[in-house]
Design a protein around this motif. Sequence first.
Motif, short mmCIF file in Angstrom:
data_model
loop_
_atom_site.label_atom_id
_atom_site.label_comp_id
_atom_site.label_asym_id
_atom_site.label_seq_id
_atom_site.Cartn_x
_atom_site.Cartn_y
_atom_site.Cartn_z
N HIS A 199 34.58 -20.13 37.53
CA HIS A 199 34.58 -19.19 38.64
C HIS A 199 33.93 -17.91 38.14
CE1 HIS A 199 36.05 -17.67 42.53
NE2 HIS A 199 36.29 -16.55 41.90
N ASP A 200 32.70 -17.68 38.57
CA ASP A 200 31.93 -16.52 38.10
C ASP A 200 31.90 -16.44 36.58
OD1 ASP A 200 31.17 -15.74 40.61
OD2 ASP A 200 32.74 -14.25 40.85
N ASP A 208 36.78 -10.23 48.42
CA ASP A 208 36.22 -11.22 49.34
C ASP A 208 36.80 -10.98 50.73
OD1 ASP A 208 34.78 -12.27 47.29
OD2 ASP A 208 35.93 -14.15 47.13
N LYS A 248 33.30 -7.62 50.08
CA LYS A 248 32.08 -8.23 49.57
C LYS A 248 31.07 -8.39 50.70
CE LYS A 248 30.50 -12.33 47.04
NZ LYS A 248 30.91 -13.62 46.45
N ARG A 286 36.34 -7.41 40.82
CA ARG A 286 36.18 -8.28 41.98
C ARG A 286 37.46 -9.06 42.23
NH1 ARG A 286 31.19 -8.40 44.10
NH2 ARG A 286 29.48 -7.56 42.82
N SER A 297 39.14 -12.22 44.41
CA SER A 297 38.82 -13.44 45.15
C SER A 297 40.08 -14.27 45.35
CB SER A 297 37.78 -14.28 44.39
OG SER A 297 36.61 -13.55 44.12
N GLU A 302 34.05 -6.86 36.19
CA GLU A 302 32.61 -7.06 36.02
C GLU A 302 32.01 -5.95 35.17
OE1 GLU A 302 29.23 -6.65 39.27
OE2 GLU A 302 30.27 -8.58 39.52
#
Length: 501
Positions: free
Chosen positions: A209-210, A299, A445, A462, A464, A475
């Motif tokens: 995931h990312d 998100d 997002k 981030r 999610s 990030e």
Amino acid sequence: MDSKNKSHDINHDRNNDCEKRDTNGKKEDNITNLPPEIYEFFSKPGCLLLIQGGAGCGKTLMAWEILNEISGGKGIYLSTKIPEIAFSTQFEWMDEKWRRRMVKFLEISDGDKMIDRIVNHLCNDSPEGKKSALDKLIECKKPNKIVVVDSVECFSKRYGMLPEDFLIQLRSHFVDCGDANLIAISDLNTSSAIYENADGIITLRKEKHDGRIIRIAEFNKLSHVMIKQSNHLFTLCNERVFFIPSFPVYPPCELVRNINRPWKPLHASKGRVSTGSPSLDEVLNGGLKIGDYLLFISDTDIPDKVAFLIAIPFIANTLMLGGSVAIIPTLVGTLDDIIEVLNPFVDKNKLKHNLGFVVEETMGEKEEENEIVVNKYPNLDVDSHIWDEANEVLRRRGNLLSRVIAIDYLEARYANQQVSLFRTLTNSILQSHRKGYVTMAFLRKGSQQEKNILPFVDGIFRISSKHGAIVIYGEKPITPMYAVLPDYSAGLGRVKLQLLT
């Protein structure tokens, strides 16, 4: 923000954070060892559960966790796969008593019948006139007797048998005749015959995931159990398995759990400001640096309450330490909503004099002291001037100024002035740096300003959703991934971040 990528294992200093219990020995409701479906599955005797997955997915640890949680120390773990030394050196949570009682290492020569050899092994050293461990398993009708075989492939290969034939023999001897429950560990490439002989199947896998690895347990089949959620996020902590519960949406998570518990402000080291959430402070290497502008990007399916659990303790902590807070309407609600939540924890004078909240002008209504009133009709230049003046006033009232800004609101209000809004936001970031303001900003997002301001902010996180759980990761700076859990240990809701490994 300190860009050094220190270890972000927030549980390192609190070695047993995954296993926290209250004063009565009950586990905290944030982290659960096993989902309720597994307990329900093993409440019925005579069931075979197949745990399958690739190497390193946590199959053996999952089986040990079930033994530890459900068997009450009366199960048996059979292995030709895991070296005995591993139990005493790698898995410290297993004490010697646990190992002696439950773990059996089988050194079996080729050619012997597998079942007979297991029976003989379990009967070894049984005092004459007393029943063997296997006899007790077979005769006992209680559902908490579990036999784990690790693994189907290792045993069947040793005896020159097909895995499905080996499993059929195990089922016949332990499950169908003895009413014991059996856990068989297997690789992913299992045959259809194995599936047919299993009452339950759990597949463990890793996903990216990312760029970060997370662990998933998929409940493919559990006889006599209604599977409410097929995919579960889980993590390994101190060689234990812990399932991450779904973030409460319906009904939504509570905002406050105990108004009688006084809020104790968190003090950060010199030059830093606490977020009000201890685990978030640790991920940030001790909190936000003075002048930091931290951006949270969610998100679109993330509940609004997640922003609340991040922002409100930050507001409360700043006020309790003598600072001031300026707010551009966030996902957490109106000024009245925020004051109602904070009122039991924060001094009323501080709420009145050190908290400012942007509101749009309403004809005929009296302006409150907390309100930073902007014109009903958007004018970015005028509104920015009002905001800057209010920031200065609040800064003089406290020993520092923290700001909470909802960029989504600004995008909606100034929909026709996006270029000017970008300039205003970059100026706001520079203002944080120059004047020592500490800012948390939130946006969804895909917003128009997301890419524009990323190069200018000091930190980016981030948020999610993954299989019902909420996850967060840095990030800028780069951090591992964490599960976001509500924490009410201070009465006022805040976030607790659980490292996913």
